[in-house]
Design a protein around this motif. Structure first.
Motif, mmCIF file in Angstrom:
data_model
loop_
_atom_site.group_PDB
_atom_site.id
_atom_site.type_symbol
_atom_site.label_atom_id
_atom_site.label_comp_id
_atom_site.label_asym_id
_atom_site.label_seq_id
_atom_site.Cartn_x
_atom_site.Cartn_y
_atom_site.Cartn_z
ATOM 1 N N ALA A 307 0.808 -1.240 -0.055
ATOM 2 C CA ALA A 307 -0.149 0.120 0.042
ATOM 3 C C ALA A 307 0.806 1.567 -0.082
ATOM 4 N N MET A 308 2.100 1.326 0.729
ATOM 5 C CA MET A 308 2.783 2.413 0.695
ATOM 6 C C MET A 308 3.432 2.604 -0.551
ATOM 7 N N HIS A 309 3.532 1.784 -1.594
ATOM 8 C CA HIS A 309 3.858 2.284 -2.713
ATOM 9 C C HIS A 309 3.230 3.515 -3.410
ATOM 10 N N LYS A 310 2.023 3.666 -3.006
ATOM 11 C CA LYS A 310 1.280 4.875 -3.666
ATOM 12 C C LYS A 310 2.055 6.453 -3.279
ATOM 13 N N LEU A 311 2.514 6.100 -1.999
ATOM 14 C CA LEU A 311 3.191 7.403 -1.245
ATOM 15 C C LEU A 311 4.777 7.410 -1.375
ATOM 16 N N ARG A 312 5.248 5.864 -1.440
ATOM 17 C CA ARG A 312 6.581 6.011 -1.482
ATOM 18 C C ARG A 312 7.096 5.129 -2.373
ATOM 19 N N PRO A 313 7.527 5.256 -3.839
ATOM 20 C CA PRO A 313 7.843 4.292 -4.575
ATOM 21 C C PRO A 313 9.216 3.678 -4.442
ATOM 22 N N GLN A 314 9.390 2.380 -4.654
ATOM 23 C CA GLN A 314 10.594 1.750 -4.370
ATOM 24 C C GLN A 314 11.371 1.731 -5.553
ATOM 25 N N PRO A 315 12.832 1.378 -5.411
ATOM 26 C CA PRO A 315 13.412 1.189 -6.661
ATOM 27 C C PRO A 315 13.092 -0.083 -7.482
ATOM 28 N N SER A 316 12.844 -0.959 -7.142
ATOM 29 C CA SER A 316 12.500 -2.275 -7.948
ATOM 30 C C SER A 316 11.543 -3.077 -7.076
ATOM 31 N N TRP A 317 10.827 -3.852 -7.738
ATOM 32 C CA TRP A 317 9.574 -4.672 -7.265
ATOM 33 C C TRP A 317 9.904 -5.643 -6.246
ATOM 34 N N ASP A 318 11.323 -6.001 -6.199
ATOM 35 C CA ASP A 318 11.670 -6.931 -5.269
ATOM 36 C C ASP A 318 12.070 -6.251 -3.951
ATOM 37 N N ARG A 319 11.628 -4.858 -3.813
ATOM 38 C CA ARG A 319 12.194 -4.028 -2.788
ATOM 39 C C ARG A 319 11.059 -3.398 -2.112
ATOM 40 N N THR A 320 10.783 -3.493 -0.905
ATOM 41 C CA THR A 320 9.368 -3.219 -0.333
ATOM 42 C C THR A 320 9.707 -2.355 1.077
ATOM 43 N N CYS A 321 8.730 -1.881 1.649
ATOM 44 C CA CYS A 321 8.760 -1.406 3.008
ATOM 45 C C CYS A 321 8.772 -2.677 4.098
ATOM 46 N N THR A 322 9.345 -2.305 5.293
ATOM 47 C CA THR A 322 9.508 -3.352 6.333
ATOM 48 C C THR A 322 8.211 -3.865 6.822
ATOM 49 N N ALA A 323 7.075 -3.181 6.905
ATOM 50 C CA ALA A 323 5.858 -3.825 7.118
ATOM 51 C C ALA A 323 5.458 -4.779 5.989
ATOM 52 N N ALA A 324 5.521 -4.319 4.882
ATOM 53 C CA ALA A 324 4.988 -5.018 3.817
ATOM 54 C C ALA A 324 6.066 -6.420 3.584
ATOM 55 N N ALA A 325 7.335 -6.218 3.944
ATOM 56 C CA ALA A 325 8.238 -7.378 4.250
ATOM 57 C C ALA A 325 7.586 -8.353 5.185
ATOM 58 N N ALA A 326 7.170 -7.990 6.134
ATOM 59 C CA ALA A 326 6.609 -9.010 7.433
ATOM 60 C C ALA A 326 5.420 -9.461 6.966
ATOM 61 N N ILE A 327 4.581 -8.699 6.113
ATOM 62 C CA ILE A 327 3.187 -9.363 5.487
ATOM 63 C C ILE A 327 3.653 -10.353 4.590
ATOM 64 N N GLY A 328 4.648 -10.215 3.694
ATOM 65 C CA GLY A 328 4.862 -11.250 2.689
ATOM 66 C C GLY A 328 5.488 -12.669 3.303
ATOM 67 N N LEU A 329 6.406 -12.216 4.311
ATOM 68 C CA LEU A 329 6.867 -13.523 5.110
ATOM 69 C C LEU A 329 5.664 -14.088 5.882
ATOM 70 N N LEU A 330 4.918 -13.682 6.450
ATOM 71 C CA LEU A 330 3.696 -14.242 7.094
ATOM 72 C C LEU A 330 2.721 -14.941 6.225
ATOM 73 N N SER A 331 2.664 -14.235 4.973
ATOM 74 C CA SER A 331 1.794 -14.661 3.870
ATOM 75 C C SER A 331 2.435 -16.035 3.509
ATOM 76 N N GLU A 332 3.579 -16.010 3.238
ATOM 77 C CA GLU A 332 4.246 -16.886 2.410
ATOM 78 C C GLU A 332 4.455 -18.110 3.512
ATOM 79 N N LEU A 333 4.653 -18.154 4.851
ATOM 80 C CA LEU A 333 4.779 -19.157 5.587
ATOM 81 C C LEU A 333 3.409 -19.746 5.683
ATOM 82 N N SER A 334 2.204 -18.928 5.712
ATOM 83 C CA SER A 334 1.050 -19.540 5.916
ATOM 84 C C SER A 334 0.452 -20.499 4.696
#
Length: 384
Positions: A307-334
């Motif tokens: 969601a934060m990409h709308k306000l703060r774009p990242q250099p590439s799609w494999d890089r995201t904000c810290t909270a989104a990284a936690a979301i991704g980890l929990l989602s993949e583990l689930s």
């Protein structure tokens, strides 16, 4: 190991001088009295302490679990003494941690001289970190909410819903001091939602914080520590499925997440992408001193846009904000069959909801101030 850092190299911080400073402040008339550590952004807000003292309780309300760092405390005291000597109020501007005005110009020269006088790189680094934290603490008092790090009028704490994190996971927010107390930091959401014992803040370069983190890693063992970092070129970077998807019999090198006696520790690097390389190197150097091997296992996520990409774009799609990284980890583990019953997807949803709330708060503030809600991509974009 503790280092006494700050302007004390050139200033007298004796109790007698501090006492005389207090006496002189008391002699000022009610109309002319200055509050110590005033902030440009928070002059209308009451201070917790007129003499600028920061207690352990106040320090921990900002998120850390450590004792109040000795080096940070020393710098706070040095700033108070310098204020008395110059008879000039301490003022902050910008993000709350940048010294302004005549005092700022003078102090900047002092701190540069102190920094240059330190002959050990580790001492220089710890002095830099402590000064960043000290200034941000003082500049944010009475201006930012101590839980969500947003301006008081934008506080979002009442909208955040706490959620329990599965007991065999612990997040470590390894945060660069320049991202400490930043309003658009997303890592703070993790301890707001999961609590400080499940998502613990560790400020890069603060001895007390790093000691707590590494003591936990030593107890857990190297096999139970993973760093989230999109380091595709590393031989020790794996996907979630590669790391946890196979049973121990199929892959003896994989970590088990179903052993109730073990907690898996995930390190989230919380800073700009440029700073993250130095942070990862420090982790590897410490891992080598502890375990004799600098190859700290890393996990690369299949992260998409947050969601934060709308306000703060990242250099590439494999890089995201810290909270989104936690979301991704929990989602993949689930998605792993052996972990499907632990509701990790719901815990990921809780962070996602918090991220949306943070985005709404930041967007509303920018609109209210007549500022753009989009930013151009930059190489120094923050991953926090």
């Amino acid at each position: 190991m503790r280092y006494i850092a700050g302007a004390s190299v050139v200033l007298d911080t004796s109790p007698s001088l501090l006492f005389h400073c207090r006496i002189r402040r008391r002699k000022l008339g009610a109309a002319g009295r200055r509050l110590v550590m005033t902030s440009v952004n928070s002059r209308s807000q009451p201070r917790e302490s007129e003499d600028g003292i920061i207690s352990v309780e106040e320090w921990r309300r900002w998120g850390p679990v450590s004792p109040f760092p000795a080096a940070v405390k020393q710098i706070v005291n040095d700033l108070r003494v310098l204020e008395c000597k110059l008879d000039s109020p301490i003022e902050f501007g910008g993000n709350g941690g940048k010294l302004q005005g005549p005092f700022g110009a003078y102090e900047d020269k002092k701190h540069r001289a102190t920094y240059e006088a330190l002959d050990d790189p580790e001492k220089k680094f710890r002095f830099f970190s402590a000064r960043q934290v000290a200034c941000r603490l003082l500049g944010s008092r009475g201006y930012l909410c101590q839980k969500c790090w947003l301006a008081m009028e934008d506080c979002m704490c009442s909208y955040i819903k706490p959620c329990g994190l599965w007991k065999q996971i612990r997040f470590w927010l390894y945060m660069h001091p320049r991202d400490f107390l930043r309003q658009n930091n997303t890592g703070k959401l993790l301890w707001q939602i999961f609590g400080v014992q499940s998502a613990t803040l560790c400020v890069f370069g603060i001895a007390e914080d790093e000691e707590i983190m590494w003591n936990e890693f030593k107890r857990a063992g190297k096999s139970q520590v993973r760093c989230l970092y999109p380091n595709q070129n590393s031989e020790v970077t794996f996907s979630v499925k590669d790391t946890f998807g196979c049973s121990a019999s199929e892959n003896p090198g994989s970590s088990s997440m179903t052993d109730e006696d073990k907690t898996l520790h995930f390190i989230l690097l919380d800073g700009t992408w440029n700073n993250s390389a130095a942070m990862l190197k420090r982790l590897k150097d410490h891992a080598k001193s502890v375990w004799g091997d600098e190859d700290l296992p890393c996990i690369s996520l299949a992260a998409g846009a947050s969601a934060m990409h709308k306000l703060r774009p990242q250099p590439s799609w494999d890089r995201t904000c810290t909270a989104a990284a936690a979301i991704g980890l929990l989602s993949e583990l689930s998605l792993l069959p052996q972990l499907s019953s632990y509701e990790l997807d719901k815990q990921a949803d809780a962070v996602e909801e918090g991220l949306v709330i943070l985005l709404d708060s930041l967007t509303g503030r920018r609109l209210r101030m007549g500022r753009s809600i989009t930013r151009k991509g930059r190489n120094t974009i923050s991953i926090c």
